[in-house]
Design an enzyme around this catalytic site. Structure first.
Site, PDB file in Angstrom:
ATOM      1  CB  ALA A 182      20.325  62.420  15.287  1.00  0.00           C
ATOM      2  CG  ASP A 183      24.660  59.531  17.150  1.00  0.00           C
ATOM      3  OD1 ASP A 183      23.739  59.535  17.991  1.00  0.00           O
ATOM      4  OD2 ASP A 183      25.091  58.485  16.639  1.00  0.00           O
ATOM      5  CG  PHE A 184      28.285  63.868  14.373  1.00  0.00           C
ATOM      6  CD1 PHE A 184      28.637  62.935  15.328  1.00  0.00           C
ATOM      7  CD2 PHE A 184      28.793  63.711  13.094  1.00  0.00           C
ATOM      8  CE1 PHE A 184      29.477  61.870  15.036  1.00  0.00           C
ATOM      9  CE2 PHE A 184      29.644  62.661  12.786  1.00  0.00           C
ATOM     10  CZ  PHE A 184      29.987  61.732  13.761  1.00  0.00           C
ATOM     11  CB  SER A 187      28.699  65.606  19.477  1.00  0.00           C
ATOM     12  OG  SER A 187      28.493  64.227  19.277  1.00  0.00           O
TER      13      SER A 187
END
Length: 258
Positions: A182-184, A187
């Site tokens: 989810a973070d990436f 990004s």
């Protein structure tokens, strides 16, 4: 670095032939999505200035692989940057930040909407200092709606989007993806959005605001699932190493494996 010292240290290598050479990014994000996204901009040649609190980014302390405050996780998502430590609650620290903003092409923040307004680092405030700046906000659940002011992390976005519900072995329970997906994904959306906004600025001469949230990014990864569900209304379940629509499309034991 001393308190409110506006010297910028740790200059990354530069290459005048990279596509984002000459673009300056002021990065107030911490943890994963924002830092990794801005590091990708730095890889493309942007001059990324990471603004940390005086105690440093919280993810400096998740492990001690390189010593106290020098975690492997932090280095993994914060390459290609310079760093500065500021106390943004102080008049002097905020003044240094506004000086950085006036020269910035891109500004990235990953705080809740109520926090950025309280700190006077919201889009309406900062765009008055620099009309050409691209302002990028990263949140967990967006800037409007019932969860807008709630904090959230990668694992929550994976769970709430349904991603964990299709990950794991057949008949098993929900499983988190091994990497902070989810973070990436956030990004990558940051990098894509910033490049598009810079291109638009070439045509209009003005900056713009980009709003990214972790939950939307995870829902977007269901492109091939949602169209089928919309027609059949049959929920998808974990497939193990298999694929819900393609056969064969999974790992097999090869003849050279024991």
């Amino acid at each position: 670095m001393s308190k409110n010292d506006d010297r910028v240290v740790g200059l990354a290598g530069t290459d005048d032939n990279l596509p984002l050479t000459g673009v300056r990014v002021v990065d107030l994000s911490q943890v994963g999505a924002g830092p990794y996204g801005t590091s990708l901009l730095g890889d493309l040649g942007a001059d990324v200035i990471k603004v940390e609190p005086l105690e440093g980014d919280s993810f400096r302390h998740v492990d001690s692989a390189f010593g106290e405050g020098e975690s492997a996780y932090f280095f993994g998502v914060n390459r290609s940057k310079r760093s500065i430590a500021l106390d943004l609650k102080s008049e002097q620290g905020y003044e240094v930040l506004t000086r950085l903003v006036r020269d910035a092409d891109v500004f990235v923040v990953a705080f809740r909407p109520d926090a950025v307004e309280r700190m006077d680092i919201d889009y309406d405030t900062l765009s008055k200092l620099n009309d050409r700046m691209i302002y990028c906000s990263i949140t967990a659940f967006g800037e409007t709606g019932p969860r807008a002011h709630q904090p959230g992390m990668d694992i929550l976005a994976q769970a709430m989007s349904g991603l964990m519900g299709v990950t794991g072995e057949v008949g098993g329970g929900p499983v988190k993806v091994g990497v902070p997906i989810a973070d990436f994904v956030g990004s990558f959306l940051l990098g894509f959005g910033v490049c598009a906004a810079l291109r638009l600025r070439d045509r209009t001469g003005h900056g713009d605001k980009i709003s990214i949230n972790l939950l939307d990014g995870q829902v977007a990864t269901f492109a091939n699932y949602i169209t089928v569900y919309d027609k059949t209304r049959v929920p998808f379940r974990p497939q193990g190493g298999g694929h819900p629509q393609l056969v064969p499309y999974q790992p097999f034991l090869g003849s050279d494996q024991k």
